[in-house]
Design an enzyme around this catalytic site. Structure first.
Site, short mmCIF file in Angstrom:
data_model
loop_
_atom_site.label_atom_id
_atom_site.label_comp_id
_atom_site.label_asym_id
_atom_site.label_seq_id
_atom_site.Cartn_x
_atom_site.Cartn_y
_atom_site.Cartn_z
N GLU A 21 25.16 78.88 25.33
CA GLU A 21 24.45 77.79 25.99
C GLU A 21 23.18 78.30 26.65
OE1 GLU A 21 24.90 74.73 29.78
OE2 GLU A 21 26.64 75.91 29.14
N GLU B 178 32.71 77.35 36.48
CA GLU B 178 32.74 75.89 36.29
C GLU B 178 33.43 75.53 34.98
OE1 GLU B 178 30.45 72.96 33.92
OE2 GLU B 178 28.97 73.95 35.20
N HIS B 179 33.13 76.29 33.92
CA HIS B 179 33.77 76.05 32.62
C HIS B 179 35.24 76.44 32.64
CE1 HIS B 179 30.39 75.40 29.57
NE2 HIS B 179 29.77 75.44 30.73
N HIS C 217 28.50 79.40 36.87
CA HIS C 217 28.49 78.56 35.67
C HIS C 217 29.74 78.82 34.81
CE1 HIS C 217 25.99 77.21 31.90
NE2 HIS C 217 26.96 76.38 32.18
#
Length: 987
Positions: free
Chosen positions: A171, A77-78, A74
């Site tokens: 998040e 991905e950012h 994750h």
């Protein structure tokens, strides 16, 4: 002979730009031609779907199989989107959003893959975005500062206290406050103890800080390689050009490796297991019936496409509608309010799974819930499944396979998401799209014996790889987690050396300098305003019915007919106003005098693609008219089912029956549960509802119907569910049905091909003729008490969440105002240049938005999954200073215009295009107005932006109203530190 006008030269077996064409398949019912290719040098895989659609889609995806809960996939991905070799700027992804006419642009992290997709109608834009995405994924810079910004870092607060920060960290703190997320992640953790699905690919908040920078970089090096890559494209652009671009930019620079990313099958258990987990619940809630009990089974592997299709159908048979036997038995038990989170069949994992259960239950009812589930299974195996349920499930599958939709994603991306699970696990990506052969085989299997019954026996009753998952509330969980986090930070503080302290301060300063530095973005490709057509897409109604109350639209819809019955509401008694959402929810679910709710649910699924009712408020363009309140029924069916569809509609409208109070109780609890579940995931929508309801009657009514006021109302209703109260409520709903429906205020819209429009004319006019006239035609909103001035300026609603949602609303302008184009451009400028930097990059929130509400004449500032309240409100207040300094350039204005035009020109399917035209007709928005608005947007200048901002954006510290959704501790802390305090409500 395959005839593809987009790719006439391509034949099976040929080699193009290093790619071997392995397969070409035509799917006639979808009007597409599919190409499967493999790159010889790197073994990269490629799937292309060719058709006439000019909304072209591209994606590059990688299998990513985490081995821990640090969220490395994750965070990567950012961070991959934070600068690359060819585009060494801080944030090319968000910069390209400003420079593109994309209809979709994002990145996804799933349990075992990461995907970078986009869609656009512009060829130049397509290759601009492709180049940025390819460089970002294969050649990212992955600087340590970007890793710390997007992933996690330590910082000293102004008070001197050490704290964790990071976009993904915050998040996931927000995501893992949600019971649905906790249950979904927990089920996989329990059911897959030895494979990658055991871990939280998004990252567990307490584990994210354990990820090191070196491990992060190593993850990219292993997984983001062409040998582990899956390329996809869709639309009418030539495939050869795509292949040449990708081969030159990326693949020619790599050789094949074995990425070792195959996910093994999960070893099966000899006996079932039980798992208990906990979720945070507010202290003011009663925890007695706030648990969830769920059973989950591991089923077949994803490689068996036929069984995946059969289990998808079995899911629909068992749970698809109110008449489905498993859903019906669970809901009618009265043990819970709704099906548990994660209920249904998950076909995306290496080994597929099925889950079902109930929410809002007592823990001690777990045995009873399990017994209900197995009793249903045993009964179906013994007595057989009703053939009509099977036929209905097949109808639903065929219908949605035929239908073209672009919600929630563009159609080309939806096709990829439907087939990628199979593809990424080394199976044919076209197979999930070709269902005819599997359905033919199914019909043969059904003819030979009890097929689905045997699946239930083998995979549910006899299957010992099963977990009973119990999710219990813990009213002290937030406090305990906060204490644990603080203890960890205190330990870290004690262990810090002077060198460590200096490094943290240096990183903080360096990150701040990076975020504040002016950037030269000239290396990034871009569209210009000259690339945008000043024209608009228009849709004309056909006038086939010679009736002003009926609008017909001749559109290519693949044999599907769409119908909308839109009822404007006139004045209602005050006691009915808050029950409009309940009425909308119950209307199609409680039954009629012709059909009980079970038979009605069966008929809806058997003869339509869907049928639903919603309530909404729209504001006419004519400023002399009041907001209009609507009950809107929307349905769709195949041409052959037009008459059965109208049989359902006639029964609903003219023979309604709300007297089944047992069913009414179920629906009331189900609706309340749905709204409760949305609080943490959609807190920003609730926050802006609270903030904006103080300005206009339309926003006030919308918040009463769809916001926290409605949830509070439903909680009040469910406090007393005695037969007497339910009978009174049923009578109220019956009265509402008599008062709401009026021929004088109903508008009908039908969308389909010309032969379908001919078929539907008589049944539609027959339906219309039965709607009664009414002498009460004053708009509903005229009967409301004007209580706008009675609400506080600062209002907070508290729940069990670790993060906040902060909204501020203040007056803007309506669409007809000369400043409307400029203030719309300002909203894009603020979001991209100011709020993104201040609230996401610096503040660590997941997102921030600025929206110009041109219907109500308001402007909204919104943060999403935000670790701050005060800092965010100060950021909003500083907008005045931002525009006073006027630090933005002409090129920034041009980019904001491009962004806005991307929204204006967003492509629609034929059906949705026509529906939007119908609603524009109702609100008085003409095509001439739309075209004039766009032309003015394209001509907005920097001086206009500065002048308009000074009209509406000054003194935001004291201007407007504020709504916040957060936890009680954060709100109390704010109130203790500020003179102007929030009025606090408990959700």
């Amino acid at each position: 002979m395959i005839n593809d006008k987009n790719n006439p030269e391509i034949v099976s077996g040929m080699t193009i730009q290093g790619f071997v064409v392995e397969q070409i398949s035509v799917i006639e019912e979808m009007s597409v031609i599919c190409y499967i290719l493999k790159h010889e040098k790197t073994h990269a895989r490629y799937c292309h779907v060719s058709n006439s659609d000019d909304e072209n889609t591209f994606s590059v995806a990688f299998k990513t199989v985490p081995i821990d809960d640090t969220g490395v996939a994750h965070i990567l991905e950012h961070t991959a989107l934070c600068g690359s070799s060819k585009y060494p700027v801080r944030d090319p992804f968000f910069s390209m959003i400003r420079r593109s006419m994309k209809s979709f642009m994002n990145a996804f992290t799933a349990s075992d893959w990461t995907m970078y997709p986009f869609s656009t109608q512009n060829r130049k834009d397509f290759y601009n975005l492709m180049d940025v995405y390819l460089d970002a994924t294969f050649f990212p810079n992955l600087t340590e500062l970007s890793f710390k910004q997007e992933g996690h870092r330590l910082e000293f607060e102004n008070s001197g206290e050490l704290t964790f920060k990071g976009v993904v960290y915050n998040e996931m703190k927000g995501a893992m406050s949600s019971p649905s997320q906790i249950l979904g992640r927990g089920l996989m953790n329990a059911l897959y103890p030895t494979t990658t699905y055991h871990f939280n690919s998004g990252g567990a908040p307490d584990k994210i800080p354990e990820l090191t920078y070196d491990a992060f970089k190593a993850f990219h090096q292993r997984y983001y390689h062409p040998s582990n890559a899956f390329f996809y494209s869709y639309g009418n652009l030539p495939l050869v050009d795509h292949l040449a671009y990708i081969n030159k930019a990326v693949l020619s620079k790599f050789n094949a490796i074995d990425p070792k990313t195959d996910v093994p099958t999960e070893p099966r258990w000899d006996c079932p297991k039980e798992t208990r987990r906990y979720y945070p619940l507010s202290s003011h809630e009663n925890p007695e019936k706030k648990s969830q009990v769920c059973l989950a089974w591991l089923l077949t592997g994803i490689e068996d496409a036929y069984m995946v299709l059969c289990f998808s159908l079995l899911d629909q048979i068992l749970l698809g509608n109110s008449a489905s036997p498993l859903r019906k038995a669970l809901i009618e038990s009265g043990l819970g309010s709704a099906l548990s989170d994660s209920t249904g069949y998950d076909s995306e994992l290496r080994d597929t799974m099925f889950a079902c259960g109930l929410k809002d239950v007592r823990v001690q009812d777990a045995d009873a819930i399990e017994k209900i589930i197995f009793d249903v299974f045993h009964d179906l195996v013994k007595n057989g499944i009703d053939k009509e349920l099977i036929e209905t499930a097949i109808h639903q599958m065929e219908f949605h396979h035929k239908e073209v939709t672009n919600h929630p994603y563009p159609y080309g991306l939806k096709l990829l998401l439907h087939s990628c699970g199979s593809w990424f696990h080394n199976n044919d990506p076209i197979r999930p799209l070709r269902i005819e052969k599997d359905l033919a085989k199914l019909h043969d299997d059904l003819a030979t014996g009890p097929f689905f019954e045997s699946l239930i026996d083998k995979y549910f009753i006899q299957n010992t790889h099963r977990v009973r998952y119990i999710l219990e509330p813990d009213q002290n969980m937030h406090q305990k987690e906060e204490e644990k986090s603080q203890a960890l930070l205190q330990d870290k503080t004690k262990q810090l050396t002077e060198k460590d302290i200096e490094r943290i301060k240096k990183d903080t300063s360096a990150l701040s300098d990076l975020q504040n530095a002016a950037e030269d973005l000239s290396c990034l490709p871009t569209l210009t305003v000259n690339d945008i057509s000043p024209g608009i897409v228009t849709v004309n109604h056909s006038n086939d019915f010679s009736d002003a109350a009926i609008s017909s639209y001749d559109q290519p819809t693949r044999g599907i007919v769409y119908l909308s019955a839109v009822q404007e509401m006139s004045i209602l008694p005050e006691k009915h106003i808050m029950n409009i959402p309940l009425f909308s929810f119950v209307f199609t679910r409680i039954g009629t005098k012709d059909y009980d709710y079970v038979e009605l649910a069966r008929r809806i699924d058997r003869y339509t693609g869907s049928l639903g009712v919603s309530s909404l408020i729209r504001v006419p363009l004519n400023n002399n008219l009041l907001p209009m309140s609507f009950i809107s029924l929307n349905t769709k069916c195949l041409k052959k089912n037009i008459l059965p569809m109208f049989d359902i509609l006639n029964s609903l409208y003219f023979r309604s029956d709300f007297s089944n109070i047992r069913r009414l109780k179920q629906l009331l609890l189900e609706l309340k549960s749905a709204l409760e579940s949305n609080v943490v995931s959609s807190g920003h929508q609730y926050a802006v509802g609270v903030a904006s309801r103080k300005w206009t009657l339309g926003r006030m009514l919308d918040e009463r119907w769809h916001g926290l006021s409605q949830l509070k109302h439903l909680k009040t209703l469910t406090n007393d569910l005695s037969d007497k109260k339910l009978e009174m409520l049923a009578q109220d709903l019956y009265e509402m049905a008599q008062l709401i429906f009026s021929k004088d205020l109903m508008q009908l819209a039908v969308i389909g091909e010309s032969d379908a429009l001919e078929q539907i004319e008589q049944p539609m006019k027959g339906f219309q003729s039965q709607i009664p006239h009414s002498d009460k035609n004053a708009p509903l909103i005229t009967g409301l008490d004007d209580s706008l001035t009675q609400t506080p300026r600062l209002e907070a609603w508290t729940t069990a969440t670790k993060i906040s949602f902060v909204a501020q609303s203040f007056p803007g302008v309506k669409r007809s105002h000369p400043d409307a184009p400029v203030i719309s451009v300002i909203s894009k400028l603020l979001k991209s240049l100011y709020l993104h930097k201040e609230i996401r990059e610096k503040g660590g929130a997941y997102g921030a938005f600025a929206t110009a509400d041109l219907e109500e004449g308001l402007f909204h500032l919104i943060s999403y999954r935000d670790p701050h309240i005060q800092r965010t409100l100060q950021t909003y207040a500083n907008i005045s200073e931002y525009f006073t300094k006027s630090e933005f350039k002409d090129s920034d204005i041009q980019e904001a215009i491009i962004q806005l035009c991307s929204d204006i020109d967003r492509p629609d399917t034929p059906a949705s295009r026509a529906k939007k035209a119908f609603w524009r007709k109702l609100t008085g928005l003409t095509d001439e107005m739309r075209k004039e608005f766009k032309e003015k947007v394209l001509s907005v200048t920097r001086s206009q932006v500065i002048e308009t901002a000074q009209k509406y954006m000054l003194d935001l510290k004291n201007k407007g109203t504020i709504g916040v959704v957060s936890n009680a501790q954060r709100i109390k802390r704010y109130n203790n530190q500020h003179k102007e305090k929030f009025e606090i409500h408990k959700i």
